[in-house]
Design a protein around this motif. Structure first.
Motif, mmCIF file in Angstrom:
data_model
loop_
_atom_site.group_PDB
_atom_site.id
_atom_site.type_symbol
_atom_site.label_atom_id
_atom_site.label_comp_id
_atom_site.label_asym_id
_atom_site.label_seq_id
_atom_site.Cartn_x
_atom_site.Cartn_y
_atom_site.Cartn_z
ATOM 1 N N ARG A 100 0.935 -1.224 -0.032
ATOM 2 C CA ARG A 100 -0.007 0.019 0.093
ATOM 3 C C ARG A 100 0.717 1.287 -0.098
ATOM 4 N N SER A 101 0.160 2.423 -0.399
ATOM 5 C CA SER A 101 0.934 3.768 -0.393
ATOM 6 C C SER A 101 0.018 4.659 0.570
ATOM 7 N N PRO A 102 0.688 5.367 1.401
ATOM 8 C CA PRO A 102 1.928 5.022 1.973
ATOM 9 C C PRO A 102 2.142 3.854 2.621
ATOM 10 N N PRO A 103 3.307 3.545 2.671
ATOM 11 C CA PRO A 103 3.627 2.211 3.106
ATOM 12 C C PRO A 103 3.724 1.906 4.704
ATOM 13 N N TRP A 140 4.379 8.095 11.395
ATOM 14 C CA TRP A 140 4.621 9.690 11.268
ATOM 15 C C TRP A 140 3.339 10.308 10.286
ATOM 16 N N ARG A 141 2.523 9.381 9.798
ATOM 17 C CA ARG A 141 1.464 9.752 8.981
ATOM 18 C C ARG A 141 0.570 10.766 9.585
ATOM 19 N N ALA A 142 0.141 10.842 10.815
ATOM 20 C CA ALA A 142 -0.522 11.557 11.549
ATOM 21 C C ALA A 142 -0.082 13.072 11.521
ATOM 22 N N PHE A 160 5.171 14.558 1.883
ATOM 23 C CA PHE A 160 5.257 13.126 2.578
ATOM 24 C C PHE A 160 4.615 12.244 1.733
ATOM 25 N N TYR A 161 3.406 12.418 1.143
ATOM 26 C CA TYR A 161 2.809 11.334 0.422
ATOM 27 C C TYR A 161 3.449 11.052 -0.949
ATOM 28 N N ALA A 162 4.098 12.019 -1.531
ATOM 29 C CA ALA A 162 4.848 11.769 -2.659
ATOM 30 C C ALA A 162 5.979 10.716 -2.515
ATOM 31 N N GLY A 188 6.367 8.659 0.231
ATOM 32 C CA GLY A 188 5.592 7.530 0.318
ATOM 33 C C GLY A 188 5.238 6.576 -1.028
ATOM 34 N N ASN A 189 5.128 7.328 -1.825
ATOM 35 C CA ASN A 189 5.181 6.361 -3.536
ATOM 36 C C ASN A 189 6.560 5.864 -3.682
ATOM 37 N N TYR A 190 7.530 6.736 -3.583
ATOM 38 C CA TYR A 190 8.812 6.320 -3.864
ATOM 39 C C TYR A 190 9.305 4.928 -3.008
ATOM 40 N N ASP A 246 -2.507 -0.783 -3.054
ATOM 41 C CA ASP A 246 -3.817 -0.073 -2.401
ATOM 42 C C ASP A 246 -3.389 1.252 -2.366
ATOM 43 N N ARG A 247 -3.891 1.966 -3.481
ATOM 44 C CA ARG A 247 -3.693 3.500 -3.503
ATOM 45 C C ARG A 247 -2.157 3.773 -4.192
ATOM 46 N N TYR A 248 -1.952 4.769 -4.828
ATOM 47 C CA TYR A 248 -0.629 4.953 -5.476
ATOM 48 C C TYR A 248 -0.671 6.373 -5.947
ATOM 49 N N TRP A 249 0.290 6.667 -7.014
ATOM 50 C CA TRP A 249 0.385 8.204 -7.426
ATOM 51 C C TRP A 249 -0.929 8.612 -7.765
ATOM 52 N N SER A 254 -3.857 8.574 -6.612
ATOM 53 C CA SER A 254 -4.360 9.174 -5.204
ATOM 54 C C SER A 254 -3.733 10.338 -4.908
ATOM 55 N N THR A 255 -2.175 10.432 -4.928
ATOM 56 C CA THR A 255 -1.646 11.676 -4.276
ATOM 57 C C THR A 255 -1.795 12.766 -5.198
ATOM 58 N N ALA A 256 -1.732 12.462 -6.558
ATOM 59 C CA ALA A 256 -2.085 13.634 -7.520
ATOM 60 C C ALA A 256 -3.407 14.149 -7.603
ATOM 61 N N SER A 257 -4.378 13.189 -7.315
ATOM 62 C CA SER A 257 -5.638 13.730 -7.529
ATOM 63 C C SER A 257 -6.288 14.410 -6.155
ATOM 64 N N TYR A 258 -5.934 13.876 -4.973
ATOM 65 C CA TYR A 258 -6.437 14.720 -3.954
ATOM 66 C C TYR A 258 -5.730 15.954 -3.904
ATOM 67 N N ALA A 259 -4.388 15.995 -4.321
ATOM 68 C CA ALA A 259 -3.499 17.413 -4.148
ATOM 69 C C ALA A 259 -4.343 18.228 -4.985
ATOM 70 N N GLN A 290 -13.158 8.607 10.049
ATOM 71 C CA GLN A 290 -12.889 9.077 8.804
ATOM 72 C C GLN A 290 -11.539 9.949 8.908
ATOM 73 N N THR A 291 -10.850 10.170 7.985
ATOM 74 C CA THR A 291 -9.799 11.125 7.902
ATOM 75 C C THR A 291 -10.473 12.455 7.650
ATOM 76 N N ASP A 292 -9.835 13.543 7.794
ATOM 77 C CA ASP A 292 -10.517 15.191 7.611
ATOM 78 C C ASP A 292 -10.991 15.127 6.481
ATOM 79 N N GLU A 293 -9.867 14.725 5.514
ATOM 80 C CA GLU A 293 -10.423 14.687 4.087
ATOM 81 C C GLU A 293 -11.458 14.016 3.712
ATOM 82 N N GLU A 294 -11.668 12.797 4.410
ATOM 83 C CA GLU A 294 -12.632 11.902 3.910
ATOM 84 C C GLU A 294 -13.850 12.456 4.452
HETATM 85 N N1 LIG Z 1 -0.752 7.238 -2.047
HETATM 86 C C1 LIG Z 1 -1.442 8.013 -1.532
HETATM 87 C C2 LIG Z 1 -2.205 7.567 -0.555
HETATM 88 C C3 LIG Z 1 -2.991 8.333 0.416
HETATM 89 N N2 LIG Z 1 -2.965 9.714 -0.071
HETATM 90 C C4 LIG Z 1 -3.962 10.850 0.853
HETATM 91 C C5 LIG Z 1 -5.244 11.348 0.081
HETATM 92 C C6 LIG Z 1 -6.202 11.391 1.115
HETATM 93 O O1 LIG Z 1 -6.015 12.668 1.878
HETATM 94 C C7 LIG Z 1 -5.888 10.300 2.237
HETATM 95 C C8 LIG Z 1 -6.468 8.994 2.032
HETATM 96 O O2 LIG Z 1 -5.983 7.915 2.312
HETATM 97 P P1 LIG Z 1 -6.935 6.713 3.310
HETATM 98 O O3 LIG Z 1 -7.658 7.559 4.155
HETATM 99 O O4 LIG Z 1 -7.644 5.944 2.169
HETATM 100 O O5 LIG Z 1 -5.875 5.936 3.895
HETATM 101 O O6 LIG Z 1 -4.466 9.957 1.943
HETATM 102 C C9 LIG Z 1 -2.157 10.303 -0.901
HETATM 103 O O7 LIG Z 1 -2.037 11.544 -0.794
HETATM 104 N N3 LIG Z 1 -1.543 9.521 -1.558
#
Ligand SMILES: Nc1ccn([C@H]2C[C@H](O)[C@@H](COP(=O)(O)O)O2)c(=O)n1
Ligand SMILES: Nc1ncnc2c1ncn2[C@@H]1O[C@H](COP(=O)(O)OP(=O)(O)OP(=O)(O)O)[C@@H](O)[C@H]1O
Length: 418
Positions: free
Chosen positions: A252-255, A261-263, A276-278, A280-282, A300-303, A305-310, A363-367
């Motif tokens: 998964r990403s982040p691994p 440190w995620r919180a 930080f999330y970028a 995590g992908n590397y 489970d999630r990768y680039w 997610s990182t680009a789209s949420y950002a 849920q996370t704040d973003e969710e």
């Molecule tokens: N590769 C990733 C994985 C997650 N994120 C960020 C985007 C959301 O803020 C949040 C969603 O993760 P979850 O609550 O499903 O663990 O994490 C990301 O930017 N890049």
């Protein structure tokens, strides 16, 4: 106190100011001129005393953190009758020219309190305060740049008139996205964490985990399949089933190694959180490279997610405020390993909500924001569809878990050598 903000702000009168009137992307744009002229229609309807506070320091980490805390700071200090609206100031078409802040409409009985708070803020090197005055005819508005004098009677150093400006084609945040919200190489994301080390000691620990080898050109022996989607679309359910069905390794990403440190990074402003999330992908990419020499890999999630949420978080309003389809902002980082297939799970909002409630987890704040803000959800999903290299294949996750699994297994057969 000498202010160097005028030079930082570029030519003041070339700038466009863009106020998010309802925090949902209804932008009021205006420019400045030295000749008295009529203000834009929307400005003429404003009745309150108005101010803007722009954050324009030299140190990007400190400025990002200052801006991140500014809304709370202003809400705590200012009278409750002050309305705060996000404002951006930028030079049209000039990359990285955007400065963020707040526009204040003060309807309080006590104008001196507001001016005192803003006066104290204006002393900071990182902040530029302006006030806006309605002309006697009601149609003209002027802007005064505060000099930052310690004197409560503000020293007005420059007066300009508010005039209509052309609508920008896209949200002004698009100008500053690269290397502020989205990082297209490991070195740029590392730079942010290196600059943060003094104030966020956890940055060092993250940097130590990031490898230095470029595995992007390495072509894995077994397929690497990424599963993407909003919260509760069924990623965990599907990735577990795929692992069993294919005898695959699950990443998964982040691994996992970044979990401690995620919180910490989730509490930081986008500049730091996205770096930080970028990274995590590397780290996940290195693990992918190793595991895919032995078995298929499911991620489970990768680039995407990182680009789209950002990207979706940096702009406000409808999907049309996203960078246009085909924009280089949707590109894949050339030094990041590409998977063989990316599957995007989509779900009807009602069904997604039902599953979230049935799961009953936090849920996370973003969710939580996703739940409250349909526009945000639409922006994230559309950004997912626009990311390239590889583009995602969309799968409706509404049918039963077994049916979704069978459909994705078929896709894997079509796209990957097994
Ligand atoms: N590769 C990733 C994985 C997650 N994120 C960020 C985007 C959301 O803020 C949040 C969603 O993760 P979850 O609550 O499903 O663990 O994490 C990301 O930017 N890049
Ligand atoms: N196809 C399906 N039909 C009905 N329910 C499902 C289906 N897939 C998953 N679920 C249920 O929906 C809920 C959310 O699924 P899951 O945890 O797999 O989603 P997720 O995308 O991994 O969420 P998150 O990103 O928050 O971890 C769970 O309770 C799960 O059992």
């Amino acid at each position: 106190m000498a202010k160097r903000s005028m030079s930082l702000l570029g030519q003041w009168s070339s700038r466009v100011f863009s106020i998010d009137l309802d925090k949902r992307g209804a932008l009021l744009n205006f420019a400045l001129t030295e000749k008295p002229q009529q203000a834009p229609e929307k400005f003429r309807n404003i009745q309150e005393r108005c101010y803007s506070v722009l954050v324009c320091g030299d140190d990007r980490i400190q400025s990002a953190r200052f801006y991140f805390g500014l809304e709370d700071l202003l809400r705590n200090e200012l009278p409750a009758e002050c309305e705060l609206l996000p404002v951006s100031s930028y030079l049209p078409h000039v990359k990285d020219s955007l400065i963020r802040g707040y526009f204040l409409k003060d309807a309080s009985e006590c104008p001196s309190l507001t001016r005192r708070v803003l006066g104290a803020l204006g002393l900071s090197e990182q902040v530029q305060v302006c006030s806006y005055l309605r002309g006697p005819d009601g149609g003209r508005w002027s802007q005064q740049l505060w000099s930052g004098s310690e004197n409560q009677n503000m020293d007005v150093s420059k007066t300009c008139y508010v005039v209509p400006s052309e609508e920008a084609n896209y949200h002004p945040s698009v100008l500053n996205m690269e290397n502020s919200d989205v990082f297209y190489c490991r070195a740029e994301a590392c730079k942010v964490l290196q600059e943060s080390c003094d104030i966020i000691p956890e940055s060092r620990a993250v940097l130590e985990l990031v490898g230095k080898t470029d595995a992007s050109r390495h072509s894995p022996d077994f397929p690497v399949v990424v599963i993407e989607g909003l919260d509760a679309t069924g990623k965990t359910t599907l990735t577990e089933s795929l692992r069993e069905a294919l005898g695959a390794r699950l990443l998964r990403s982040p691994p996992q190694c970044l979990s401690p440190w995620r919180a910490v990074f989730d509490r930081e402003p986008p500049l730091i959180r996205r770096a930080f999330y970028a990274l995590g992908n590397y780290i996940t990419a290195e693990q992918m490279g190793k595991e895919a020499s032995q078995a298929p890999v499911i991620v489970d999630r990768y680039w995407h997610s990182t680009a789209s949420y950002a990207i979706a978080t940096a702009v406000s309003g409808p999907v049309s405020s996203l960078p246009p389809e085909g924009s280089p902002l949707y590109r894949w980082p050339p030094d990041l390993l590409q998977p063989s297939l990316v599957v995007l799970l989509t779900l009807d909002p009602q069904e997604r909500k039902r599953r979230l409630e049935a799961r009953g987890q936090g849920q996370t704040d973003e969710e939580q924001e996703l739940d409250h803000n349909l526009l945000f959800r639409l922006r994230v999903e559309e950004a997912y569809r626009r990311v390239r290299g590889p583009a995602c294949v969309v799968v409706d996750a509404g049918p039963s878990a077994e049916k979704v699994l069978q459909q994705v297994l078929l896709l894997i057969k079509e796209h990957c050598r097994l």
